[in-house]
Structures are given as C-alpha cells and as structure tokens.
Design a protein around this motif. Structure first.
Motif, PDB file in Angstrom:
ATOM      1  N   LYS A   1      -2.330  69.260 -60.724  1.00  0.00           N
ATOM      2  CA  LYS A   1      -1.106  68.092 -61.705  1.00  0.00           C
ATOM      3  C   LYS A   1      -2.209  68.578 -63.757  1.00  0.00           C
ATOM      4  N   ARG A   2      -2.643  70.353 -63.360  1.00  0.00           N
ATOM      5  CA  ARG A   2      -2.947  70.413 -65.073  1.00  0.00           C
ATOM      6  C   ARG A   2      -1.841  72.354 -65.199  1.00  0.00           C
ATOM      7  N   ASN A   3      -1.826  72.375 -63.966  1.00  0.00           N
ATOM      8  CA  ASN A   3      -0.096  72.968 -64.669  1.00  0.00           C
ATOM      9  C   ASN A   3       0.947  73.040 -63.723  1.00  0.00           C
ATOM     10  N   GLY A   4       1.111  72.261 -62.658  1.00  0.00           N
ATOM     11  CA  GLY A   4       2.137  71.781 -62.050  1.00  0.00           C
ATOM     12  C   GLY A   4       2.534  73.120 -60.629  1.00  0.00           C
ATOM     13  N   LYS A   5       2.244  73.490 -60.112  1.00  0.00           N
ATOM     14  CA  LYS A   5       2.003  74.649 -59.337  1.00  0.00           C
ATOM     15  C   LYS A   5       1.556  74.073 -58.607  1.00  0.00           C
ATOM     16  N   SER A   6       2.073  74.019 -57.140  1.00  0.00           N
ATOM     17  CA  SER A   6       1.596  74.093 -56.298  1.00  0.00           C
ATOM     18  C   SER A   6       1.764  74.750 -54.502  1.00  0.00           C
ATOM     19  N   VAL A   7       1.352  75.401 -54.017  1.00  0.00           N
ATOM     20  CA  VAL A   7       0.569  75.259 -53.002  1.00  0.00           C
ATOM     21  C   VAL A   7       0.946  75.367 -51.483  1.00  0.00           C
ATOM     22  N   VAL A   8       1.279  75.431 -50.375  1.00  0.00           N
ATOM     23  CA  VAL A   8       1.222  75.125 -48.917  1.00  0.00           C
ATOM     24  C   VAL A   8       0.017  75.139 -48.292  1.00  0.00           C
ATOM     25  N   VAL A   9      -0.820  74.605 -48.026  1.00  0.00           N
ATOM     26  CA  VAL A   9      -1.876  74.980 -46.496  1.00  0.00           C
ATOM     27  C   VAL A   9      -1.738  74.316 -45.771  1.00  0.00           C
ATOM     28  N   ARG A  10      -2.664  74.656 -44.289  1.00  0.00           N
ATOM     29  CA  ARG A  10      -2.824  74.682 -43.405  1.00  0.00           C
ATOM     30  C   ARG A  10      -4.491  74.109 -43.275  1.00  0.00           C
ATOM     31  N   ILE A  11      -4.569  73.017 -42.867  1.00  0.00           N
ATOM     32  CA  ILE A  11      -6.239  72.409 -42.855  1.00  0.00           C
ATOM     33  C   ILE A  11      -6.377  72.698 -41.405  1.00  0.00           C
ATOM     34  N   ASN A  12      -7.522  73.782 -42.184  1.00  0.00           N
ATOM     35  CA  ASN A  12      -7.955  74.362 -40.408  1.00  0.00           C
ATOM     36  C   ASN A  12     -10.334  74.135 -40.807  1.00  0.00           C
ATOM     37  N   ASP A  13     -10.229  73.570 -41.574  1.00  0.00           N
ATOM     38  CA  ASP A  13     -11.907  73.124 -41.921  1.00  0.00           C
ATOM     39  C   ASP A  13     -11.979  71.739 -42.213  1.00  0.00           C
ATOM     40  N   ARG A  14     -13.451  71.408 -41.815  1.00  0.00           N
ATOM     41  CA  ARG A  14     -13.982  69.835 -42.353  1.00  0.00           C
ATOM     42  C   ARG A  14     -13.927  69.813 -43.850  1.00  0.00           C
ATOM     43  N   GLY A  15     -14.316  69.216 -44.806  1.00  0.00           N
ATOM     44  CA  GLY A  15     -14.834  69.163 -45.684  1.00  0.00           C
ATOM     45  C   GLY A  15     -14.100  68.608 -46.955  1.00  0.00           C
ATOM     46  N   PRO A  16     -14.189  68.481 -48.381  1.00  0.00           N
ATOM     47  CA  PRO A  16     -15.349  68.974 -49.207  1.00  0.00           C
ATOM     48  C   PRO A  16     -16.384  67.929 -48.511  1.00  0.00           C
ATOM     49  N   PHE A  17     -18.059  68.196 -48.628  1.00  0.00           N
ATOM     50  CA  PHE A  17     -18.626  67.264 -48.551  1.00  0.00           C
ATOM     51  C   PHE A  17     -19.561  66.984 -50.168  1.00  0.00           C
ATOM     52  N   ILE A  18     -19.042  67.150 -50.922  1.00  0.00           N
ATOM     53  CA  ILE A  18     -19.414  66.446 -51.957  1.00  0.00           C
ATOM     54  C   ILE A  18     -18.375  65.174 -52.042  1.00  0.00           C
ATOM     55  N   ARG A  19     -19.422  64.806 -53.315  1.00  0.00           N
ATOM     56  CA  ARG A  19     -18.226  63.048 -53.499  1.00  0.00           C
ATOM     57  C   ARG A  19     -17.274  63.648 -54.540  1.00  0.00           C
ATOM     58  N   GLY A  20     -16.895  63.205 -53.969  1.00  0.00           N
ATOM     59  CA  GLY A  20     -15.346  62.565 -55.287  1.00  0.00           C
ATOM     60  C   GLY A  20     -13.963  64.216 -55.023  1.00  0.00           C
ATOM     61  N   ARG A  21     -14.951  64.787 -53.697  1.00  0.00           N
ATOM     62  CA  ARG A  21     -14.065  65.766 -53.465  1.00  0.00           C
ATOM     63  C   ARG A  21     -12.531  64.955 -52.341  1.00  0.00           C
ATOM     64  N   VAL A  22     -11.523  65.950 -52.514  1.00  0.00           N
ATOM     65  CA  VAL A  22     -10.520  65.829 -51.916  1.00  0.00           C
ATOM     66  C   VAL A  22     -10.826  66.904 -50.960  1.00  0.00           C
ATOM     67  N   LEU A  23     -10.413  68.062 -51.354  1.00  0.00           N
ATOM     68  CA  LEU A  23      -9.592  69.230 -50.598  1.00  0.00           C
ATOM     69  C   LEU A  23     -10.809  70.279 -51.105  1.00  0.00           C
ATOM     70  N   ASP A  24     -10.587  71.665 -49.722  1.00  0.00           N
ATOM     71  CA  ASP A  24     -11.663  73.005 -50.417  1.00  0.00           C
ATOM     72  C   ASP A  24     -10.607  73.641 -49.926  1.00  0.00           C
ATOM     73  N   LEU A  25     -10.178  73.995 -50.730  1.00  0.00           N
ATOM     74  CA  LEU A  25      -8.780  74.988 -50.670  1.00  0.00           C
ATOM     75  C   LEU A  25      -9.648  76.979 -49.849  1.00  0.00           C
ATOM     76  N   SER A  26      -8.701  77.038 -49.873  1.00  0.00           N
ATOM     77  CA  SER A  26      -9.545  79.117 -49.687  1.00  0.00           C
ATOM     78  C   SER A  26      -9.221  79.549 -51.113  1.00  0.00           C
ATOM     79  N   LYS A  27      -9.759  81.091 -50.660  1.00  0.00           N
ATOM     80  CA  LYS A  27      -9.273  81.198 -52.597  1.00  0.00           C
ATOM     81  C   LYS A  27      -7.970  81.486 -53.098  1.00  0.00           C
ATOM     82  N   ALA A  28      -7.532  82.403 -51.854  1.00  0.00           N
ATOM     83  CA  ALA A  28      -5.647  82.738 -52.044  1.00  0.00           C
ATOM     84  C   ALA A  28      -4.916  81.563 -52.668  1.00  0.00           C
ATOM     85  N   ALA A  29      -5.308  80.506 -52.214  1.00  0.00           N
ATOM     86  CA  ALA A  29      -4.673  78.654 -52.092  1.00  0.00           C
ATOM     87  C   ALA A  29      -4.883  78.414 -54.011  1.00  0.00           C
TER      88      ALA A  29
END
Length: 101
Positions: A53-81
């Motif tokens: 939301k800060r810079n408008g940049k987008s990436v398409v990722v494939r879901i392959n894991d469960r998480g994040p397990f920290i309250r309030g977070r919706v996604l955990d991205l790979s470093k490349a993403a």
C-alpha cells in the motif's frame, strides 16, 4: 478471522517476510528466492496478487505454507516476493491481496 478468510475475498493487513530453508506446511522446501507466501487458510497452490500500500508495487505469489502466526499479520512472504514490492528493509508492510487463481 475464522472461516470467512477461507473464501476468495480480497483482504488487507500487515505482511512480513521470511527466508528459511526448512520444509513448508505443504511439504516442499522453503526457497527464499521463489515467489511464495504463507497464509493461514488459503489452499496450497493458490495464486495471490499482493500489493504494498505504501508504494503501489505488486507481486504474484503462490501459497505453499501456513502462517503467519503473529497476531494482526495476514501473509508471510518469501524474501524474493518482499524484494519485489520493496519491503525487505522495513521487514513488514501494509498490503492488500487478492486471489487470482
């Protein structure tokens, strides 16, 4: 969020990134250089478009894991993403995401 998050409705929230090489919940090995992400309920293999939301940049990722397990977070991205949308230095970012396939 409960079961409502399992449908294909878009969402917004906090995302973080990780760069482990352990096995993911889907059984494949985590590869920080692939465009993948962890989500609590979306099916493995689901393609999700993530926009910083800060810079408008987008990436398409494939879901392959469960998480994040920290309250309030919706996604955990790979470093490349995370690099693709400019959030490696900050560690986390406000993002919006939508299922595209």
């Amino acid at each position: 969020m409960g079961t409502a998050s399992a449908n294909a409705a878009p969402g917004c929230g906090h995302a973080s990134w990780y760069a482990l090489t352990s096995k993911t919940a889907s059984g494949e090995r985590m590869n920080p250089s692939k465009l993948t992400a962890a989500h609590k309920s979306l099916g493995f293999g689901t393609k999700v478009k993530v926009t910083n939301k800060r810079n408008g940049k987008s990436v398409v990722v494939r879901i392959n894991d469960r998480g994040p397990f920290i309250r309030g977070r919706v996604l955990d991205l790979s470093k490349a993403a995370a690099q693709n949308i400019g959030m490696v230095a900050s560690g986390t970012a406000q993002v919006c995401y939508e299922v595209i396939g």
